[in-house]
Design an enzyme around this catalytic site. Structure first.
Site, PDB file in Angstrom:
ATOM      1  N   LYS A 185      16.530 -25.152   4.886  1.00 24.43           N
ATOM      2  CA  LYS A 185      17.811 -25.128   5.602  1.00 24.43           C
ATOM      3  C   LYS A 185      18.653 -26.317   5.173  1.00 24.43           C
ATOM      4  O   LYS A 185      18.152 -27.447   5.116  1.00 24.43           O
ATOM      5  CB  LYS A 185      17.573 -25.180   7.120  1.00 24.43           C
ATOM      6  CG  LYS A 185      16.983 -23.902   7.692  1.00 24.43           C
ATOM      7  CD  LYS A 185      16.771 -24.052   9.191  1.00 24.43           C
ATOM      8  CE  LYS A 185      16.005 -22.867   9.751  1.00 24.43           C
ATOM      9  NZ  LYS A 185      16.827 -21.745  10.155  1.00 24.43           N
ATOM     10  N   ARG A 242       0.812  -1.214   0.000  1.00 29.97           N
ATOM     11  CA  ARG A 242       0.000   0.000   0.000  1.00 29.97           C
ATOM     12  C   ARG A 242       0.852   1.273   0.000  1.00 29.97           C
ATOM     13  O   ARG A 242       0.410   2.334  -0.434  1.00 29.97           O
ATOM     14  CB  ARG A 242      -0.923  -0.005   1.211  1.00 29.97           C
ATOM     15  CG  ARG A 242      -2.351  -0.287   0.753  1.00 29.97           C
ATOM     16  CD  ARG A 242      -3.308  -0.007   1.817  1.00 29.97           C
ATOM     17  NE  ARG A 242      -3.132  -1.008   2.881  1.00 29.97           N
ATOM     18  CZ  ARG A 242      -4.082  -1.324   3.735  1.00 29.97           C
ATOM     19  NH1 ARG A 242      -5.241  -0.735   3.664  1.00 29.97           N
ATOM     20  NH2 ARG A 242      -3.883  -2.219   4.661  1.00 29.97           N
ATOM     21  N   ASP A 288       3.052 -20.959  15.570  1.00 28.26           N
ATOM     22  CA  ASP A 288       4.192 -20.277  14.963  1.00 28.26           C
ATOM     23  C   ASP A 288       5.313 -21.258  14.602  1.00 28.26           C
ATOM     24  O   ASP A 288       5.963 -21.111  13.573  1.00 28.26           O
ATOM     25  CB  ASP A 288       4.723 -19.225  15.954  1.00 28.26           C
ATOM     26  CG  ASP A 288       5.827 -18.363  15.361  1.00 28.26           C
ATOM     27  OD1 ASP A 288       5.635 -17.862  14.241  1.00 28.26           O
ATOM     28  OD2 ASP A 288       6.875 -18.196  16.015  1.00 28.26           O
ATOM     29  N   HIS A 332       7.146 -25.919  11.281  1.00 25.62           N
ATOM     30  CA  HIS A 332       8.573 -26.266  11.261  1.00 25.62           C
ATOM     31  C   HIS A 332       8.872 -27.588  11.989  1.00 25.62           C
ATOM     32  O   HIS A 332       9.555 -28.449  11.458  1.00 25.62           O
ATOM     33  CB  HIS A 332       9.407 -25.160  11.912  1.00 25.62           C
ATOM     34  CG  HIS A 332       9.190 -23.791  11.319  1.00 25.62           C
ATOM     35  ND1 HIS A 332       8.953 -23.581   9.983  1.00 25.62           N
ATOM     36  CD2 HIS A 332       9.191 -22.560  11.887  1.00 25.62           C
ATOM     37  CE1 HIS A 332       8.827 -22.275   9.758  1.00 25.62           C
ATOM     38  NE2 HIS A 332       8.959 -21.645  10.894  1.00 25.62           N
ATOM     39  N   ASP A 351       7.784 -23.281   3.980  1.00 23.40           N
ATOM     40  CA  ASP A 351       8.181 -23.527   5.366  1.00 23.40           C
ATOM     41  C   ASP A 351       9.690 -23.396   5.337  1.00 23.40           C
ATOM     42  O   ASP A 351      10.390 -24.286   4.835  1.00 23.40           O
ATOM     43  CB  ASP A 351       7.765 -24.940   5.786  1.00 23.40           C
ATOM     44  CG  ASP A 351       8.090 -25.195   7.244  1.00 23.40           C
ATOM     45  OD1 ASP A 351       9.207 -24.852   7.662  1.00 23.40           O
ATOM     46  OD2 ASP A 351       7.231 -25.722   7.964  1.00 23.40           O
ATOM     47  N   HIS A 352      10.217 -22.278   5.842  1.00 24.23           N
ATOM     48  CA  HIS A 352      11.635 -22.008   5.570  1.00 24.23           C
ATOM     49  C   HIS A 352      12.548 -23.060   6.194  1.00 24.23           C
ATOM     50  O   HIS A 352      13.684 -23.216   5.775  1.00 24.23           O
ATOM     51  CB  HIS A 352      12.017 -20.578   5.952  1.00 24.23           C
ATOM     52  CG  HIS A 352      12.268 -20.355   7.407  1.00 24.23           C
ATOM     53  ND1 HIS A 352      11.271 -20.146   8.320  1.00 24.23           N
ATOM     54  CD2 HIS A 352      13.423 -20.311   8.115  1.00 24.23           C
ATOM     55  CE1 HIS A 352      11.798 -19.979   9.522  1.00 24.23           C
ATOM     56  NE2 HIS A 352      13.112 -20.082   9.429  1.00 24.23           N
ATOM     57  N   GLU A 398      14.904 -20.513  21.429  1.00 27.14           N
ATOM     58  CA  GLU A 398      15.366 -19.199  20.955  1.00 27.14           C
ATOM     59  C   GLU A 398      15.555 -18.276  22.149  1.00 27.14           C
ATOM     60  O   GLU A 398      14.717 -18.281  23.052  1.00 27.14           O
ATOM     61  CB  GLU A 398      14.332 -18.575  20.020  1.00 27.14           C
ATOM     62  CG  GLU A 398      14.110 -19.346  18.740  1.00 27.14           C
ATOM     63  CD  GLU A 398      13.053 -18.675  17.872  1.00 27.14           C
ATOM     64  OE1 GLU A 398      13.431 -17.964  16.936  1.00 27.14           O
ATOM     65  OE2 GLU A 398      11.859 -18.838  18.151  1.00 27.14           O
ATOM     66  N   LYS A 446       3.669 -19.142   6.077  1.00 29.36           N
ATOM     67  CA  LYS A 446       2.947 -19.730   7.184  1.00 29.36           C
ATOM     68  C   LYS A 446       2.534 -18.634   8.165  1.00 29.36           C
ATOM     69  O   LYS A 446       3.118 -17.571   8.117  1.00 29.36           O
ATOM     70  CB  LYS A 446       3.782 -20.815   7.869  1.00 29.36           C
ATOM     71  CG  LYS A 446       5.163 -20.294   8.377  1.00 29.36           C
ATOM     72  CD  LYS A 446       5.417 -20.644   9.783  1.00 29.36           C
ATOM     73  CE  LYS A 446       5.087 -19.541  10.744  1.00 29.36           C
ATOM     74  NZ  LYS A 446       6.202 -18.917  11.418  1.00 29.36           N
ATOM     75  N   LYS A 449      10.404 -19.373  23.261  1.00 32.09           N
ATOM     76  CA  LYS A 449      11.076 -18.075  23.133  1.00 32.09           C
ATOM     77  C   LYS A 449      11.701 -17.727  24.482  1.00 32.09           C
ATOM     78  O   LYS A 449      11.225 -18.179  25.525  1.00 32.09           O
ATOM     79  CB  LYS A 449      10.061 -16.985  22.788  1.00 32.09           C
ATOM     80  CG  LYS A 449       9.349 -17.204  21.459  1.00 32.09           C
ATOM     81  CD  LYS A 449       9.981 -16.410  20.366  1.00 32.09           C
ATOM     82  CE  LYS A 449       9.219 -16.522  19.070  1.00 32.09           C
ATOM     83  NZ  LYS A 449      10.093 -16.592  17.901  1.00 32.09           N
TER      84      LYS A 449
HETATM   85  C1  BG6 Z   1       9.601 -18.166  12.078  1.00 31.42           C
HETATM   86  C2  BG6 Z   1       8.800 -17.802  13.296  1.00 31.42           C
HETATM   87  O1  BG6 Z   1       8.838 -18.936  11.203  1.00 31.42           O
HETATM   88  O2  BG6 Z   1      10.732 -18.900  12.476  1.00 31.42           O
HETATM   89  C3  BG6 Z   1       9.649 -17.025  14.291  1.00 31.42           C
HETATM   90  O3  BG6 Z   1       7.679 -17.027  12.921  1.00 31.42           O
HETATM   91  C4  BG6 Z   1      10.899 -17.784  14.613  1.00 31.42           C
HETATM   92  O4  BG6 Z   1       8.924 -16.753  15.475  1.00 31.42           O
HETATM   93  C5  BG6 Z   1      11.609 -18.200  13.338  1.00 31.42           C
HETATM   94  O5  BG6 Z   1      11.735 -16.944  15.396  1.00 31.42           O
HETATM   95  C6  BG6 Z   1      12.769 -19.102  13.641  1.00 31.42           C
HETATM   96  O6  BG6 Z   1      13.474 -19.302  12.460  1.00 31.42           O
HETATM   97  P1  BG6 Z   1      14.997 -19.640  12.496  1.00 31.42           P
HETATM   98  O7  BG6 Z   1      15.349 -19.881  11.073  1.00 31.42           O
HETATM   99  O8  BG6 Z   1      15.674 -18.476  13.112  1.00 31.42           O
HETATM  100  O9  BG6 Z   1      15.077 -20.861  13.357  1.00 31.42           O
END
Ligand code: BG6
Length: 530
Positions: free
Chosen positions: A217, A72, A270, A275, A212-213, A251, A183, A375
């Site tokens: 990896k 936007r 999350d 993941h 899904d990143h 984390e 996601k 977290k």
């Molecule tokens: C994301 C979450 O998908 O993955 C975050 O939304 C999280 O909350 C993150 O911190 C963790 O990713 P990575 O690659 O740092 O383990």
């Protein structure tokens, strides 16, 4: 524009650009336009743009590549290029920045301000894509990346469909356009099914890329290579040799200014639903008969289907939730979750979740699988640990982990560390030098960084490239997402119906609530000390 650079001319660039030796293109990427919704947002600045630029540096983008940013915010092409250039230098310091290379790359960046709530907005994107497509010969091939809040996924796809930018392809037709969806896909089982239904009205599954990143990896992909390219582990990868499995995502960071998003999501949605469930499937799946997208994804879904449904009467003994209180992380005082920006002062959102799962099949029957994600934990580590059974008799005395309690924290443990120190280690017993036979536990270590000495491509680099090539292997298929929500739904409902009475229930900088240790203690197990 990109044709002026000859990024695939490796001989010229190889010496100066170490990235080039990393990846080899197996499939060609055709000319295309890559449109990012939410281009002004954090994900694009931190991850997407740097990944696309890295692909460019490696010569992996096609000639005739157009990147159209939209959101936007009102900006012109030049403003967008400047913003992206600043973001790149700020968020991707490991990428070599050279003005010349950037200037060439920047010629393929364009920006179209648009309100994704209005028909005019989509019409303007269409007009822009048509103009750019003609000029740069993208052949009408489009990828749309939805880097937006989840509530906009369907409105955007619907808007694109109404202006004819999204169309349902036949099964045997090439999958254009492709839509990449971040996601969380849905908020629970019913909303994810509803979203899926809508999407399948206007697109076929092979056009949908649910990202899904974690799957991008390197270390996560290495789980498959480790298991199926080595013959020595597979024979012991089962209930006969394995006592328990732990998957940890810890984390030290809190919600980092994402309070508004996190209030809606929480740790289960999350991290766990996507993941960690993906990791679990990779660790537990049967060997696929081939490495193509559908065959490997077929094996992964079988794992989720074999999960023993959660016993509604025992939820509290197999699912633990937590929320962090103020505390100290690495010596620095940090606030409680409830004191974070955009978080309600009486919020019951969970920042920690731990589960005990069981898989009802021949390979895994009776082996507990423990997952946890939190977290503001004591350390940042993501890893999978496989804990083997102890020796059957006691030759060397009363040694923890050898023949003592099967679940002692010591013992043979294989650890696949996903981050931060990517690698694999195996703990084994060895004789301490000296006149007596005393046994000690040592680690045999493999570290990616030292072994290969090359830069590891980011997860987004790999996944975006796969999408450009039309390979969805590392993306989540519709049935996986559904099965994952289906499994977790009883926990979601139970937690929604029963407010936590003791939140916040763990200190920032700790390893989570005590109940999570108690969950493992039921079987005489312990969380691995990290
Ligand atoms: C994301 C979450 O998908 O993955 C975050 O939304 C999280 O909350 C993150 O911190 C963790 O990713 P990575 O690659 O740092 O383990």
């Amino acid at each position: 524009m990109l044709e002026e650079k000859a990024p695939s001319d490796k001989s010229q660039d190889e010496a100066s650009n170490p990235l080039i030796s990393g990846l080899d293109l197996e499939k060609q990427v055709k000319p295309l336009a890559f449109t990012i919704f939410g281009a002004h947002g954090d994900l694009n600045k931190r991850k997407l743009l740097p990944a696309i630029y890295a692909l460019y540096l490696q010569g992996l983008l096609p000639r005739g590549f157009v990147l159209l940013g939209t959101s936007r915010t009102v900006m012109d092409d030049e403003g967008f290029r400047k913003l992206m250039c600043e973001s790149l230098q700020k968020f991707a310091p490991d990428l070599p920045f050279e003005q010349d290379a950037w200037d060439r790359f920047a010629t393929c960046l364009f920006y179209q301000p648009a309100d994704s709530g209005s028909h005019e907005g989509f019409a303007s994107i269409k007009t822009r894509l048509e103009e750019l497509g003609q000029k740069y010969n993208t052949g009408g091939r489009n990828v749309f990346y939805l880097s937006t809040p989840p509530s906009l996924y369907w409105p955007i796809i619907e808007g694109l469909s109404k202006v004819g930018l999204v169309e349902k392809r036949k099964v045997n037709e090439e999958a254009w356009p492709r839509v990449v969806i971040e996601k969380p896909f849905g908020h629970d089982l019913s909303s994810s099914l509803e979203l899926d239904d809508h999407i399948h009205d206007v697109m076929r599954e092979h056009q949908v890329y649910r990202i899904d990143h974690y799957l991008g990896k390197e270390t996560v992909q290495n789980v498959m290579v480790f298991r199926f390219a080595n013959s020595i582990f597979e024979p012991i990868w089962n209930r006969n040799y394995i006592e328990q499995i732990q998957i940890t995502n810890a984390e030290t960071i809190g919600v980092e200014g994402r309070g508004a998003y996190y209030e809606e999501a929480g740790a289960l949605r999350d991290m766990v639903q996507n993941h960690l469930m993906q990791l679990l499937a990779l660790v537990l799946m049967e060997p696929p008969i081939a490495m193509d997208a559908e065959t490997t994804r077929d094996e992964k879904i079988k794992v989720l289907r074999a999960l023993k449904p959660i016993d509604l009467n025992r939820i509290d003994s197999v699912a633990v939730r937590g929320q962090y209180d103020q505390g100290f992380v690495a010596g620095v005082e940090v606030p409680a979750y409830r004191a974070e920006k955009s978080v309600k002062p009486d919020s019951n959102t969970i920042t920690f979740a731990a589960l005990k799962l069981e898989v009802d099949n021949w390979r895994w029957a009776g082996v507990p699988i423990y997952l946890r994600s939190g977290k503001r934990m004591a350390k940042s580590i993501t890893e999978v640990s496989i804990h083997f059974k102890p020796t059957p008799n006691n030759l060397f005395g009363d040694i923890p982990g050898l023949s003592q309690a099967p679940s002692n924290p010591e013992g043979n443990v294989l650890v696949m560390q996903i981050q931060p120190e990517e690698g694999i280690s195996l703990k084994f017993a060895t004789k301490e030098p000296g006149p007596t036979t005393s046994v000690r536990w040592l680690n045999m270590d493999f570290r990616y960084g030292t072994a290969f000495g090359t830069r590891t491509p980011t997860a987004y680099e790999r996944l975006i490239l796969d999408c450009l090539q039309g390979d969805p292997s590392l993306y989540a298929r519709s049935d996986f997402v559904e099965a994952s929500w289906r499994y977790l739904q009883p926990v979601i409902e139970h937690w929604e119906k029963n407010n936590p009475t003791k939140f916040p229930n763990y200190k920032a900088g700790s390893w989570g609530p005590k109940e999570s240790d108690d969950m493992l203690a039921q079987r005489g197990h312990y969380w691995r000390k990290l």
